[in-house]
Motif scaffolding. Structure first.
Motif, PDB file in Angstrom:
ATOM      1  N   HIS A 190       0.953  -1.386  -0.183  1.00 11.01           N
ATOM      2  CA  HIS A 190      -0.051   0.058   0.044  1.00 11.01           C
ATOM      3  C   HIS A 190       0.949   1.449   0.110  1.00 11.01           C
ATOM      4  O   HIS A 190       0.367   2.474  -0.583  1.00 11.01           O
ATOM      5  CB  HIS A 190      -1.113   0.018   1.357  1.00 11.01           C
ATOM      6  N   LEU A 191       2.100   1.231   0.499  1.00 12.00           N
ATOM      7  CA  LEU A 191       3.053   2.409   0.557  1.00 12.00           C
ATOM      8  C   LEU A 191       3.871   2.513  -0.650  1.00 12.00           C
ATOM      9  O   LEU A 191       4.202   3.465  -1.045  1.00 12.00           O
ATOM     10  CB  LEU A 191       3.860   2.145   1.864  1.00 12.00           C
ATOM     11  N   GLN A 192       4.276   1.262  -1.337  1.00  9.36           N
ATOM     12  CA  GLN A 192       4.890   1.435  -2.594  1.00  9.36           C
ATOM     13  C   GLN A 192       4.653   2.351  -3.682  1.00  9.36           C
ATOM     14  O   GLN A 192       5.513   3.024  -4.216  1.00  9.36           O
ATOM     15  CB  GLN A 192       5.274   0.099  -3.075  1.00  9.36           C
ATOM     16  N   PRO A 193       3.378   2.647  -3.732  1.00 13.36           N
ATOM     17  CA  PRO A 193       3.096   3.584  -4.825  1.00 13.36           C
ATOM     18  C   PRO A 193       3.322   5.091  -4.647  1.00 13.36           C
ATOM     19  O   PRO A 193       3.495   5.838  -5.416  1.00 13.36           O
ATOM     20  CB  PRO A 193       1.228   3.509  -4.854  1.00 13.36           C
ATOM     21  N   TYR A 194       3.649   5.265  -3.317  1.00 16.44           N
ATOM     22  CA  TYR A 194       4.070   6.734  -2.681  1.00 16.44           C
ATOM     23  C   TYR A 194       5.530   6.598  -2.542  1.00 16.44           C
ATOM     24  O   TYR A 194       6.081   7.553  -2.025  1.00 16.44           O
ATOM     25  CB  TYR A 194       3.602   6.795  -1.527  1.00 16.44           C
ATOM     26  N   ALA A 195       6.335   5.640  -3.147  1.00 19.16           N
ATOM     27  CA  ALA A 195       7.797   5.672  -2.837  1.00 19.16           C
ATOM     28  C   ALA A 195       8.341   7.145  -3.283  1.00 19.16           C
ATOM     29  O   ALA A 195       8.259   7.587  -4.214  1.00 19.16           O
ATOM     30  CB  ALA A 195       8.530   4.501  -3.669  1.00 19.16           C
ATOM     31  N   GLY A 196       9.382   7.535  -2.366  1.00 14.12           N
ATOM     32  CA  GLY A 196      10.204   8.788  -2.747  1.00 14.12           C
ATOM     33  C   GLY A 196       9.302  10.072  -2.146  1.00 14.12           C
ATOM     34  O   GLY A 196       9.961  11.203  -2.041  1.00 14.12           O
ATOM     35  N   LYS A 197       7.938   9.884  -1.785  1.00 12.10           N
ATOM     36  CA  LYS A 197       7.433  10.873  -1.276  1.00 12.10           C
ATOM     37  C   LYS A 197       7.586  11.316   0.428  1.00 12.10           C
ATOM     38  O   LYS A 197       7.871  10.183   0.851  1.00 12.10           O
ATOM     39  CB  LYS A 197       5.780  10.767  -1.537  1.00 12.10           C
ATOM     40  N   HIS A 198       7.744  12.479   0.629  1.00  6.91           N
ATOM     41  CA  HIS A 198       8.081  12.956   1.916  1.00  6.91           C
ATOM     42  C   HIS A 198       6.622  13.491   2.713  1.00  6.91           C
ATOM     43  O   HIS A 198       5.749  14.157   1.896  1.00  6.91           O
ATOM     44  CB  HIS A 198       9.138  13.800   1.777  1.00  6.91           C
TER      45      HIS A 198
END
Length: 199
Positions: A23-31
């Protein structure tokens, strides 16, 4: 010193809640900047769906601000409190991350069992659960007392029924003014017609 420790704690929490990674992987690199007065921290979503502490100078995509009183309501499981969290920036990311973090749980009994053994860990866990339940109950009582004080003794917060009555009165006044304007327009038109006849 503290950031590597917090990153390890976040990694451990993700390990215990492995369902969260996809569920978190689509937001990789986001802060995201989390602000719970007086503490604030920036988290980054890693490529593998993990979470880590980011540097203080990191540019964040979203921010989530929670006031101390709102934190008490969240602790007390007040369902309406979630809609009052102040979100800025990429709100879709902030909402998704908030839901994931809310659904995560820390299996502290398992962690304690590695340190003090299974029986002691179970007893400590039971005491902690009782303490959390008591704290939650006190938070609810405190929130209710504060709301009552601000509504009755020092009216900073309006009661819902008073706000609804005020809104009804404003609607009635607006409708009355509208009818009065139309009536004045009709009278003005009649007066103009009479003046034209006389001239």
């Amino acid at each position: 010193m503290i950031k590597p420790l917090l990153t390890r704690l976040l990694g451990h929490l993700i390990k215990q809640n492995s369902w969260a990674r996809p569920h978190l992987q689509p937001y990789a690199g986001k802060h995201i900047r989390l602000q719970l007065f007086p503490v604030s921290a920036t988290l980054v979503v890693l490529e593998d769906g993990g979470l880590a502490m980011a540097g203080d100078t990191a540019i964040y995509d979203a921010s989530m601000r929670i006031s101390p009183s709102l934190a008490l309501r969240l602790l007390a499981k007040d369902a309406s409190a979630h809609s009052e969290i102040a979100l800025e920036g990429d709100t879709e990311f902030a909402i998704a991350l908030g839901k994931i973090l809310q659904a995560m749980s820390w299996d502290y009994e398992e962690d304690l069992s590695h340190v003090v053994g299974d029986v002691a860990a179970s007893q400590i866990s039971q005491r902690l659960q009782e303490g959390v339940a008591a704290t939650r109950k006190q938070a609810v009582n405190l929130t209710e007392m504060a709301a009552e004080f601000w509504q009755e003794e020092q009216p900073l917060i309006a009661k819902k029924r008073h706000v609804e009555a005020f809104n009804r009165d404003v609607d009635t006044l607006r409708d009355d003014v509208g009818r009065l304007e139309k009536h004045i327009e009709k009278l003005s038109a009649r007066l103009d017609a009479l003046l034209q006849k006389q001239s």
